[in-house]
Write an enzyme that holds these catalytic residues in place. Structure first.
Site, PDB file in Angstrom:
ATOM      1  CG  LEU A  86      -2.000  -1.271   1.200  1.00  0.00           C
ATOM      2  CD1 LEU A  86      -2.935  -1.209   2.529  1.00  0.00           C
ATOM      3  CD2 LEU A  86      -2.735  -1.375  -0.352  1.00  0.00           C
ATOM      4  CB  CYS A  87       4.268   2.014  -0.141  1.00  0.00           C
ATOM      5  SG  CYS A  87       4.943   1.594   1.405  1.00  0.00           S
ATOM      6  CG  HIS A  88       1.113   6.615  -2.028  1.00  0.00           C
ATOM      7  ND1 HIS A  88       0.741   6.649  -0.658  1.00  0.00           N
ATOM      8  CD2 HIS A  88      -0.103   6.911  -2.877  1.00  0.00           C
ATOM      9  CE1 HIS A  88      -0.435   6.694  -0.541  1.00  0.00           C
ATOM     10  NE2 HIS A  88      -1.157   6.954  -1.715  1.00  0.00           N
ATOM     11  CG  MET A 124       6.431   2.638   5.073  1.00  0.00           C
ATOM     12  SD  MET A 124       6.818   1.706   6.344  1.00  0.00           S
ATOM     13  CE  MET A 124       7.225   0.249   5.939  1.00  0.00           C
ATOM     14  CD  GLU A 125       9.124   5.175   0.357  1.00  0.00           C
ATOM     15  OE1 GLU A 125       8.201   5.165  -0.338  1.00  0.00           O
ATOM     16  OE2 GLU A 125       8.743   5.744   1.704  1.00  0.00           O
ATOM     17  CG  ASP A 139      24.400 -11.909  -0.358  1.00  0.00           C
ATOM     18  OD1 ASP A 139      24.456 -13.316  -0.056  1.00  0.00           O
ATOM     19  OD2 ASP A 139      24.562 -11.550  -1.361  1.00  0.00           O
TER      20      ASP A 139
END
Length: 171
Positions: A86-88, A124-125, A139
């Site tokens: 639901l992130c733009h 969120m970014e 990794d």
């Protein structure tokens, strides 16, 4: 039908990602003013002292651990809308990923800063950038040590927007 504790009027009591029927939806931000917004997130990666020394010396078998992790974090910030439903999708103007050694851990503190002028925030970014940089560091260094830990990912601060500024309280 499973009971997921969502009622039809959930949106009216502050659940912004649910419509009047309790269905998930992307929030309409079209009417919001564009403002400058910035978010800073942190990830903490802990490892054995020898692993840290090897990375710092540039002797990791896979090559440039920190440079690769930094680029992965930047790329991840730009892909957040593809990863979190639901992130733009946002026209990000700045992404900076800093990876700083911390001998007291021992390990690294990864700090991701994302900045934009838009109708919605970039928390969120920033969190995605810090997380993917930490995963990439793992990794790239797992050949040196499999027990590397990603111990913490958190929002440190955010500025701009209707909800105002936020800064994490010191622990």
């Amino acid at each position: 039908m499973p009971n997921n504790s969502v009622t039809p009027d959930s949106a009216s009591v502050g659940l912004t990602h649910l419509d009047a029927q309790g269905q998930a939806h992307m929030v309409d931000v079209a009417a919001k003013a564009q403002t400058v917004r910035q978010a800073v997130a942190e990830a903490v990666v802990v490892m054995q002292p020898q692993t840290l020394a090897t990375i710092e010396a540039g002797d990791a078998p896979k090559g440039d651990v920190l440079g690769t992790a930094r680029i992965a974090g930047i790329m991840a910030a730009k892909q957040t809308a593809h990863l979190i439903p639901l992130c733009h999708p946002l026209p990000i103007q700045k992404v900076e990923v800093q990876i700083v050694p911390d001998q007291t851990l021992p390990g690294y503190r990864i700090q991701a800063t994302v900045k934009i002028k838009a109708e919605t925030g970039v928390e969120m970014e920033a969190l995605t950038a810090a997380t993917i940089a930490a995963l990439t560091l793992y990794d790239m260094a797992k050949g040196l040590e499999k027990s590397i830990e990603i111990r913490s990912v958190r929002l440190l601060s955010k500025t701009g927007g209707k909800s105002g500024d936020y800064r994490v309280a010191e622990r």
